[in-house]
Enzyme design. Structure first.
Site, PDB file in Angstrom:
ATOM      1  N   GLU A 162      -5.480   3.751   6.186  1.00  0.00           N
ATOM      2  CA  GLU A 162      -5.190   3.488   4.778  1.00  0.00           C
ATOM      3  C   GLU A 162      -5.456   4.705   3.871  1.00  0.00           C
ATOM      4  OE1 GLU A 162      -4.800   1.662   1.196  1.00  0.00           O
ATOM      5  OE2 GLU A 162      -6.860   1.293   1.773  1.00  0.00           O
ATOM      6  N   SER A 188     -11.053  -0.506   2.768  1.00  0.00           N
ATOM      7  CA  SER A 188     -10.362  -0.765   4.044  1.00  0.00           C
ATOM      8  C   SER A 188      -9.908   0.564   4.636  1.00  0.00           C
ATOM      9  CB  SER A 188      -9.131  -1.637   3.820  1.00  0.00           C
ATOM     10  OG  SER A 188      -9.498  -2.906   3.359  1.00  0.00           O
ATOM     11  N   ARG A 207       0.820  -1.229   0.000  1.00  0.00           N
ATOM     12  CA  ARG A 207       0.000   0.000   0.000  1.00  0.00           C
ATOM     13  C   ARG A 207       0.852   1.277   0.000  1.00  0.00           C
ATOM     14  NH1 ARG A 207      -3.332  -3.514  -0.823  1.00  0.00           N
ATOM     15  NH2 ARG A 207      -5.466  -3.557  -0.032  1.00  0.00           N
TER      16      ARG A 207
HETATM   17  N1  EPU Z   1     -10.701 -11.172   9.148  1.00  0.00           N
HETATM   18  C1  EPU Z   1     -11.425 -11.297  10.311  1.00  0.00           C
HETATM   19  N2  EPU Z   1     -12.484 -10.462  10.516  1.00  0.00           N
HETATM   20  C2  EPU Z   1     -12.835  -9.523   9.593  1.00  0.00           C
HETATM   21  C3  EPU Z   1     -12.110  -9.374   8.419  1.00  0.00           C
HETATM   22  C4  EPU Z   1     -11.031 -10.221   8.208  1.00  0.00           C
HETATM   23  O1  EPU Z   1     -11.134 -12.131  11.145  1.00  0.00           O
HETATM   24  O2  EPU Z   1     -13.819  -8.815   9.861  1.00  0.00           O
HETATM   25  C5  EPU Z   1      -9.571 -12.069   8.891  1.00  0.00           C
HETATM   26  C6  EPU Z   1     -10.018 -13.447   8.436  1.00  0.00           C
HETATM   27  O3  EPU Z   1      -9.108 -14.384   8.933  1.00  0.00           O
HETATM   28  C7  EPU Z   1      -9.902 -13.356   6.936  1.00  0.00           C
HETATM   29  C8  EPU Z   1      -8.672 -12.492   6.774  1.00  0.00           C
HETATM   30  O4  EPU Z   1      -8.766 -11.558   7.873  1.00  0.00           O
HETATM   31  O5  EPU Z   1      -9.738 -14.601   6.316  1.00  0.00           O
HETATM   32  C9  EPU Z   1      -8.572 -11.760   5.467  1.00  0.00           C
HETATM   33  O6  EPU Z   1      -9.748 -11.018   5.258  1.00  0.00           O
HETATM   34  P1  EPU Z   1     -10.137 -10.456   3.814  1.00  0.00           P
HETATM   35  O7  EPU Z   1      -9.834 -11.469   2.774  1.00  0.00           O
HETATM   36  O8  EPU Z   1     -11.512  -9.921   3.901  1.00  0.00           O
HETATM   37  O9  EPU Z   1      -9.118  -9.284   3.581  1.00  0.00           O
HETATM   38  P2  EPU Z   1      -8.594  -8.070   4.481  1.00  0.00           P
HETATM   39  O10 EPU Z   1      -7.254  -8.418   5.000  1.00  0.00           O
HETATM   40  O11 EPU Z   1      -9.634  -7.638   5.454  1.00  0.00           O
HETATM   41  C10 EPU Z   1      -7.372  -7.002   2.411  1.00  0.00           C
HETATM   42  C11 EPU Z   1      -7.279  -5.671   1.701  1.00  0.00           C
HETATM   43  C12 EPU Z   1      -8.531  -5.437   0.867  1.00  0.00           C
HETATM   44  C13 EPU Z   1      -8.645  -6.574  -0.151  1.00  0.00           C
HETATM   45  C14 EPU Z   1      -8.742  -7.889   0.631  1.00  0.00           C
HETATM   46  C15 EPU Z   1      -8.794  -9.100  -0.261  1.00  0.00           C
HETATM   47  C16 EPU Z   1      -5.904  -4.180   3.049  1.00  0.00           C
HETATM   48  C17 EPU Z   1      -5.883  -2.967   3.914  1.00  0.00           C
HETATM   49  N3  EPU Z   1      -7.110  -4.576   2.644  1.00  0.00           N
HETATM   50  O12 EPU Z   1      -8.431  -6.923   3.359  1.00  0.00           O
HETATM   51  O13 EPU Z   1      -8.357  -4.208   0.151  1.00  0.00           O
HETATM   52  O14 EPU Z   1      -9.770  -6.412  -0.986  1.00  0.00           O
HETATM   53  O15 EPU Z   1      -7.551  -8.032   1.465  1.00  0.00           O
HETATM   54  O16 EPU Z   1      -7.544  -9.337  -0.799  1.00  0.00           O
HETATM   55  O17 EPU Z   1      -4.862  -4.735   2.766  1.00  0.00           O
HETATM   56  C18 EPU Z   1      -8.730  -1.849   0.376  1.00  0.00           C
HETATM   57  O18 EPU Z   1      -7.504  -1.733   0.465  1.00  0.00           O
HETATM   58  O19 EPU Z   1      -9.495  -0.857   0.412  1.00  0.00           O
HETATM   59  C19 EPU Z   1      -9.301  -3.188   0.263  1.00  0.00           C
HETATM   60  C20 EPU Z   1     -10.608  -3.401   0.273  1.00  0.00           C
END
Ligand code: EPU
Length: 339
Positions: free
Chosen positions: A333, A239, A163
């Site tokens: 972010e 995010s 990022r």
């Molecule tokens: N998780 C939880 N609770 C939650 C959300 C996530 O426990 O409410 C844990 C779970 O273990 C889940 C893991 O986190 O399996 C990953 O969650 P998710 O795939 O939803 O992704 P994220 O880490 O919450 C990141 C990016 C997103 C991107 C997704 C998918 C960042 C800041 N965010 O989110 O990007 O779409 O991965 O790859 O790195 C953005 O940057 O605006 C954005 C939406």
């Protein structure tokens, strides 16, 4: 040129006071003009695409906001295995992704449906489902506000990491306006299992065996539609917090505390900040006009807030709770419009 336009109307989070001037740039030559105008007025400049990752302050912005509306996509090189595309920075990012997947090109299919413009992709090195823009970027064409010239910056000089790039971190912030972006994509399917956890889960549940760019785009679009708000209908910046990246020692420490983390081969790791927020009992909670998304705790939805003060209260509460419970400081972010 428009005057006194609310930043809340220009950004998907929908907060922020008036910008003194807003100018839409449709041709590269107009950039020079806009900077000269700002200089004559003694005003700062802020460049924005679709405002999908930008937050405005209540005081607004006493300066010139440039809205990048440069459009166009062209094929600049092609060989047996690859195709290199150049897109103007104001193109909608997802339109660009679609342009690649309908041609069977692989490289950015997992980045489908990310809101915002193509020009913003290198700025915060957008990423999703285990991939990010750095893997396909070749170069960007920029307007250098110091020299008022157009130059090319190759990927090796962009300082890309999670990022982050030299365009949003360090001494060059605000110096370059991204004019066009060149990316090199691969012909045909290049991604294979195992995929990023949530994508793999979907693949397993639906017994998917077709990993073509078009099909991955389709799956990612479905997963995102279920989890992430569409900024057209729901005010948010995606995010709101970053995930936490740890070196090996830090990752060992986190593991000892019982925090689930993803490890790389070298021992470094990643904690999902969404998990931390959820463990603090904040998922789905309403805070000062905002709501922590019930589906993805990293996402802050603006339900009724009209001021930056409310945002500040909401994020402070989330940060404090996570800090008290786990000892980690969450990093924001989206960027904030500032002089
Ligand atoms: N998780 C939880 N609770 C939650 C959300 C996530 O426990 O409410 C844990 C779970 O273990 C889940 C893991 O986190 O399996 C990953 O969650 P998710 O795939 O939803 O992704 P994220 O880490 O919450 C990141 C990016 C997103 C991107 C997704 C998918 C960042 C800041 N965010 O989110 O990007 O779409 O991965 O790859 O790195 C953005 O940057 O605006 C954005 C939406």
């Amino acid at each position: 040129m428009r005057e006194q336009i609310m930043i809340s109307e220009l950004t998907t989070m929908r907060i922020g006071g008036p910008a003194r001037y807003v100018v839409e740039i449709e041709q590269v030559e107009d950039l020079c003009w806009a900077y000269e105008f700002a200089e004559e007025q003694g005003l700062p400049v802020w460049v924005m695409g679709e405002g999908a990752n930008t937050i405005g302050h209540d005081r607004g912005f006493n300066g010139v906001i440039i809205l990048n509306k440069l459009r166009g996509i062209e094929i600049v090189a092609e060989d047996e295995k690859t195709m290199t595309l150049r897109g103007m920075a104001g193109e909608n990012w997802d339109r660009f992704v679609e342009f690649t997947t309908v041609r069977g090109l692989s490289g950015i299919e997992t980045l489908s449906k990310i809101p915002g413009t193509l020009g913003a992709a290198p700025v915060q090195n957008i990423g999703a489902y285990g991939r990010d823009a750095s893997q396909v970027l070749e170069s960007v064409e920029v307007f250098d506000t110091k020299t008022r010239e157009i130059t090319i910056i190759p990927k090796s000089k962009m300082n890309l990491s999670y990022r982050s790039s030299r365009f949003n971190k360090g001494e060059d912030v605000g110096r370059f306006v991204i004019v066009s972006v060149t990316m090199k994509l691969s012909k045909g399917q290049t991604l294979s299992a195992p995929f990023y956890a949530s994508l793999q889960r979907y693949i397993d549940e639906h017994n998917v065996t077709d990993f073509s760019p078009q099909n991955i785009r389709q799956m990612v679009s479905t997963i995102r539609a279920d989890k992430l708000p569409d900024p057209q209908f729901v005010a948010s910046s995606g995010s709101f917090f970053k995930n936490i990246y740890l070196n090996k020692n830090e990752a060992d420490e986190a593991e000892q505390k019982g925090i689930p983390l993803w490890r790389n081969e070298d021992g470094s790791g990643k904690i999902n900040s969404g998990w931390l927020i959820e463990q603090c009992g904040l998922k789905g909670k309403q805070l000062f006009g905002f709501r922590v998304s019930e589906k993805a705790a990293l996402v802050l939805i603006n339900e009724s807030a009209t001021s930056y003060i409310e945002l500040d209260k909401a994020r402070t509460e989330i940060r404090q709770k996570v800090l008290e419970k786990f000892g980690y400081e969450l990093q924001q972010e989206p960027v904030e419009v500032s002089e």
